[in-house]
Design an enzyme around this catalytic site. Structure first.
Site, PDB file in Angstrom:
ATOM      1  N   ASP A  67      43.002  -9.630 -31.814  1.00  0.00           N
ATOM      2  CA  ASP A  67      43.807 -10.017 -30.658  1.00  0.00           C
ATOM      3  C   ASP A  67      44.139 -11.498 -30.641  1.00  0.00           C
ATOM      4  O   ASP A  67      43.577 -12.287 -31.400  1.00  0.00           O
ATOM      5  CB  ASP A  67      43.094  -9.616 -29.351  1.00  0.00           C
ATOM      6  CG  ASP A  67      41.582  -9.792 -29.431  1.00  0.00           C
ATOM      7  OD1 ASP A  67      41.124 -10.613 -30.236  1.00  0.00           O
ATOM      8  OD2 ASP A  67      40.859  -9.112 -28.684  1.00  0.00           O
ATOM      9  N   GLU A 142      41.263  -2.920 -22.268  1.00  0.00           N
ATOM     10  CA  GLU A 142      40.492  -2.907 -21.034  1.00  0.00           C
ATOM     11  C   GLU A 142      40.289  -1.454 -20.566  1.00  0.00           C
ATOM     12  O   GLU A 142      40.959  -0.538 -21.059  1.00  0.00           O
ATOM     13  CB  GLU A 142      41.234  -3.720 -19.964  1.00  0.00           C
ATOM     14  CG  GLU A 142      41.472  -5.198 -20.344  1.00  0.00           C
ATOM     15  CD  GLU A 142      40.213  -6.068 -20.262  1.00  0.00           C
ATOM     16  OE1 GLU A 142      39.084  -5.558 -20.417  1.00  0.00           O
ATOM     17  OE2 GLU A 142      40.352  -7.289 -20.050  1.00  0.00           O
TER      18      GLU A 142
HETATM   19  C1  F6R Z   1      37.512 -10.771 -29.318  1.00  0.00           C
HETATM   20  C2  F6R Z   1      37.557  -9.490 -28.658  1.00  0.00           C
HETATM   21  C3  F6R Z   1      36.713  -9.158 -27.477  1.00  0.00           C
HETATM   22  C4  F6R Z   1      35.288  -9.699 -27.575  1.00  0.00           C
HETATM   23  C5  F6R Z   1      34.482  -9.334 -26.332  1.00  0.00           C
HETATM   24  C6  F6R Z   1      33.096  -9.930 -26.370  1.00  0.00           C
HETATM   25  O1  F6R Z   1      38.402 -10.806 -30.430  1.00  0.00           O
HETATM   26  O2  F6R Z   1      38.338  -8.693 -29.062  1.00  0.00           O
HETATM   27  O3  F6R Z   1      36.663  -7.768 -27.328  1.00  0.00           O
HETATM   28  O4  F6R Z   1      34.675  -9.180 -28.719  1.00  0.00           O
HETATM   29  O5  F6R Z   1      35.145  -9.804 -25.194  1.00  0.00           O
HETATM   30  O6  F6R Z   1      33.195 -11.315 -26.333  1.00  0.00           O
HETATM   31  P1  F6R Z   1      31.930 -12.258 -26.556  1.00  0.00           P
HETATM   32  O7  F6R Z   1      31.491 -12.058 -27.965  1.00  0.00           O
HETATM   33  O8  F6R Z   1      32.446 -13.653 -26.327  1.00  0.00           O
HETATM   34  O9  F6R Z   1      30.901 -11.835 -25.568  1.00  0.00           O
END
Ligand code: F6R
Length: 241
Positions: A67, A142
């Site tokens: 993303d 989401e």
């Molecule tokens: C990032 C992504 C998100 C994160 C998720 C967890 O490329 O696609 O799905 O993997 O929001 O984020 P962290 O690792 O910061 O807790």
């Protein structure tokens, strides 16, 4: 689903890096699906160290990221393209021309989604690395994103904006939209590696791994994939028992 529980973030990072390194050692032309966020930082650091020691080469590896924020690009400190360059690409011997992310600054976002979707579809990913949102999101899919979704523009939920604001000076600066790989495309990778650490992920981990398979918890779709490895620290695994 194979679930591995490690003591802490450091051990999780070692195990995740090992998984990715083995993939590249077995197939030097591997195609990797990569993620941003806090979770993979430790694993990327270890991959960079292995590369520096000459144990690993990304010379022929191709990568696709999940993303990118709408409106941010390589000149922005908080963009995902900058994150990937800082945390991995500049520290390994990868050819930047073999690294792909959606273009968050594209003028025509619908055309950009179609372009990225076609690009992802043109190569099979050996592994897709995933982090997990506190609300169960994968990529920026989401809750209630259809399981057959492909690359699309998404309105980030208030919870996701709040969670991501830690990387910005001010919550007002967090982009409200992103381009994300869709759930159907995530599921097309040969193998999936889901990594989660910390107490605030424990609920989402349980819902993803043991709960009902439902678009309300996007990560629950992974229960339908034939080859998923989940690496957790003890805190993230704390609601599994
Ligand atoms: C990032 C992504 C998100 C994160 C998720 C967890 O490329 O696609 O799905 O993997 O929001 O984020 P962290 O690792 O910061 O807790």
């Amino acid at each position: 689903m194979k679930i591995i529980i490690e003591k802490n973030y450091e051990k999780v990072s070692c195990a995740a890096a090992e998984f990715l390194a083995e993939t590249v050692k077995k197939n030097p032309f591997a195609v990797l699906g990569l993620a941003t966020g806090s979770t993979p930082v430790g694993a990327y650091k270890r991959l960079a160290e292995a590369c520096k020691r000459g144990e690993l080469s990304f010379k022929n590896v191709k990568t696709f990221n999940l993303d990118e924020y709408v409106g941010l690009g390589e000149c922005d400190a908080q963009s995902y393209v900058t994150f990937m360059r800082e945390n991995l690409f500049s520290k390994v011997d990868i050819d930047l021309n073999n690294t792909f992310l959606p273009d968050g600054k594209a003028k025509d976002l619908d055309a950009e989604c179609k372009r990225y979707s076609a690009l992802i579809g043109s190569l099979t990913r050996d592994v897709q690395l995933l982090g997990l949102g506190r609300n169960g999101h994968i990529g920026f899919n989401e809750p209630y994103t259809p399981f057959d979704s492909v690359t699309h523009v998404v309105e980030l939920t208030a919870d996701t904006v709040q969670a991501n604001s830690r990387l910005f000076d001010d919550i007002a600066q967090v982009p409200r939209k992103a381009v994300t790989m869709g759930i159907a495309e995530i599921m097309k990778a040969k193998r999936i590696l889901l990594v989660a650490t910390g107490k605030d992920k424990a609920h989402a981990v349980r819902a993803a791994v043991k709960g009902e398979i439902t678009p309300a918890v996007p990560a629950s779709v992974l229960q339908n994939h034939a080859d998923v490895t989940v690496i957790l620290d003890e805190e993230a695994a704390s609601e599994l028992h």
